[in-house]
Design a protein around this motif. Structure first.
Motif, short mmCIF file in Angstrom:
data_model
loop_
_atom_site.label_atom_id
_atom_site.label_comp_id
_atom_site.label_asym_id
_atom_site.label_seq_id
_atom_site.Cartn_x
_atom_site.Cartn_y
_atom_site.Cartn_z
N ASP A 136 0.84 -1.19 0.00
CA ASP A 136 0.00 0.00 0.00
C ASP A 136 0.88 1.25 0.00
OD1 ASP A 136 -2.08 1.78 0.20
OD2 ASP A 136 -2.35 1.49 2.34
N PRO A 137 1.34 1.68 -1.17
CA PRO A 137 2.19 2.88 -1.19
C PRO A 137 1.38 4.13 -0.85
CG PRO A 137 1.70 2.22 -3.42
CD PRO A 137 1.10 1.18 -2.50
N SER A 138 1.75 4.80 0.21
CA SER A 138 1.02 6.00 0.59
C SER A 138 1.86 7.26 0.44
CB SER A 138 0.54 5.88 2.04
OG SER A 138 1.65 5.75 2.90
N ARG A 139 3.15 7.10 0.10
CA ARG A 139 4.01 8.26 -0.06
C ARG A 139 5.03 8.02 -1.15
NH1 ARG A 139 8.66 10.93 3.48
NH2 ARG A 139 8.26 13.07 2.87
N ILE A 140 5.20 9.03 -1.98
CA ILE A 140 6.26 9.03 -2.99
C ILE A 140 7.05 10.31 -2.76
CG2 ILE A 140 6.77 9.19 -5.44
CD1 ILE A 140 4.18 7.64 -5.96
N ALA A 141 8.38 10.19 -2.66
CA ALA A 141 9.21 11.36 -2.41
C ALA A 141 10.50 11.28 -3.22
CB ALA A 141 9.53 11.47 -0.93
N LEU A 142 10.91 12.42 -3.73
CA LEU A 142 12.20 12.56 -4.39
C LEU A 142 13.02 13.51 -3.53
CD1 LEU A 142 11.01 13.08 -8.06
CD2 LEU A 142 11.98 11.00 -7.08
N ARG A 143 14.16 13.03 -3.02
CA ARG A 143 14.97 13.80 -2.09
C ARG A 143 16.33 14.08 -2.72
NH1 ARG A 143 18.30 12.80 2.60
NH2 ARG A 143 17.82 14.35 4.19
N LYS A 144 16.79 15.32 -2.56
CA LYS A 144 18.09 15.73 -3.09
C LYS A 144 18.90 16.35 -1.96
CE LYS A 144 21.21 17.18 -6.09
NZ LYS A 144 22.32 16.35 -6.37
N GLU A 145 20.09 15.84 -1.72
CA GLU A 145 20.97 16.42 -0.72
C GLU A 145 21.71 17.59 -1.36
OE1 GLU A 145 24.93 14.86 1.27
OE2 GLU A 145 23.19 13.74 1.97
N LEU A 146 21.57 18.77 -0.78
CA LEU A 146 22.21 19.97 -1.29
C LEU A 146 23.62 20.14 -0.74
CD1 LEU A 146 19.16 22.37 -0.93
CD2 LEU A 146 19.88 21.13 -2.96
N SER A 147 23.82 19.71 0.50
CA SER A 147 25.11 19.70 1.18
C SER A 147 25.00 18.67 2.30
CB SER A 147 25.44 21.10 1.73
OG SER A 147 24.67 21.38 2.88
N PRO A 148 26.07 18.41 3.04
CA PRO A 148 25.95 17.44 4.14
C PRO A 148 24.91 17.83 5.19
CG PRO A 148 28.25 17.78 3.62
CD PRO A 148 27.48 18.79 2.81
N ARG A 149 24.58 19.10 5.32
CA ARG A 149 23.60 19.54 6.32
C ARG A 149 22.25 19.92 5.75
NH1 ARG A 149 25.22 20.95 11.52
NH2 ARG A 149 27.44 20.76 11.87
N LYS A 150 22.12 20.08 4.45
CA LYS A 150 20.87 20.58 3.84
C LYS A 150 20.34 19.58 2.83
CE LYS A 150 22.79 25.22 3.82
NZ LYS A 150 23.26 26.28 2.94
N SER A 151 19.00 19.45 2.80
CA SER A 151 18.37 18.62 1.77
C SER A 151 17.00 19.21 1.42
CB SER A 151 18.23 17.17 2.24
OG SER A 151 17.29 17.09 3.28
N ILE A 152 16.51 18.82 0.27
CA ILE A 152 15.20 19.26 -0.20
C ILE A 152 14.48 18.03 -0.76
CG2 ILE A 152 15.94 19.89 -2.53
CD1 ILE A 152 14.17 22.43 -2.14
N ALA A 153 13.16 17.99 -0.58
CA ALA A 153 12.40 16.83 -1.05
C ALA A 153 11.06 17.28 -1.64
CB ALA A 153 12.14 15.85 0.09
N LEU A 154 10.68 16.67 -2.73
CA LEU A 154 9.35 16.81 -3.32
C LEU A 154 8.59 15.55 -2.97
CD1 LEU A 154 10.28 18.08 -6.87
CD2 LEU A 154 9.29 19.42 -5.04
N SER A 155 7.37 15.71 -2.44
CA SER A 155 6.64 14.51 -2.02
C SER A 155 5.16 14.61 -2.31
CB SER A 155 6.86 14.26 -0.52
OG SER A 155 6.30 15.31 0.22
N ASN A 156 4.53 13.44 -2.32
CA ASN A 156 3.09 13.31 -2.50
C ASN A 156 2.63 12.23 -1.52
OD1 ASN A 156 0.58 13.78 -3.58
ND2 ASN A 156 0.85 12.31 -5.23
N ASN A 157 1.77 12.58 -0.57
CA ASN A 157 1.27 11.65 0.45
C ASN A 157 -0.23 11.47 0.30
OD1 ASN A 157 3.82 12.13 1.42
ND2 ASN A 157 3.17 13.09 3.30
N ILE A 158 -0.68 10.25 0.52
CA ILE A 158 -2.11 9.98 0.60
C ILE A 158 -2.38 9.41 1.99
CG2 ILE A 158 -4.02 8.59 -0.26
CD1 ILE A 158 -2.75 8.71 -3.01
#
Length: 116
Positions: free
Chosen positions: A2-24
């Motif tokens: 039952d997939p309830s979340r899809i996320a694409l995560r990108k590490e910008l630096s060792p301390r920073k990251s950004i993610a695009l996600s879709n949750n149901i």
């Protein structure tokens, strides 16, 4: 499965990251009401919601993460039903899309962290 979340995560630096996600998310609450004379006593509340957005995370210390997220929350279905009458809701809410913003701080006491 039952997939309830899809996320694409990108590490910008060792301390920073950004993610695009879709949750149901699906919620169902069963409860009994004693003080309303005109409504059925036993109810079932159901909610089906989809959230799409972006999250920024910053690692403040080895065990402390700060996050900011925002996007759109879309209620796909929200009804209150009399118990055991799932085809005829007596309260049906309006489905709409609304923006959201969420700020969070996470403490990870048992995680050894990236920086040892």
């Amino acid at each position: 499965f039952d997939p309830s979340r899809i996320a694409l995560r990108k590490e910008l630096s060792p301390r920073k990251s950004i993610a695009l996600s879709n949750n149901i998310d699906r919620t169902m609450i069963l409860y009994e009401q004693h003080d309303a004379a005109n409504l059925p006593r036993k109810h079932a509340f159901t909610l089906l919601e989809m959230k799409s957005g972006i999250t920024y995370e910053y690692l403040l210390t080895k065990k402390l993460v700060f996050s900011v997220s925002g996007g759109v929350s879309n209620t796909l279905k929200s009804v209150v039903l009399e118990q055991n009458k799932y085809t005829d809701p007596f309260i049906k809410n309006k489905q709409s899309m609304v923006p959201y913003v969420k700020v969070g701080v996470s403490f990870l006491p048992f995680w050894k962290g990236i920086f040892q």
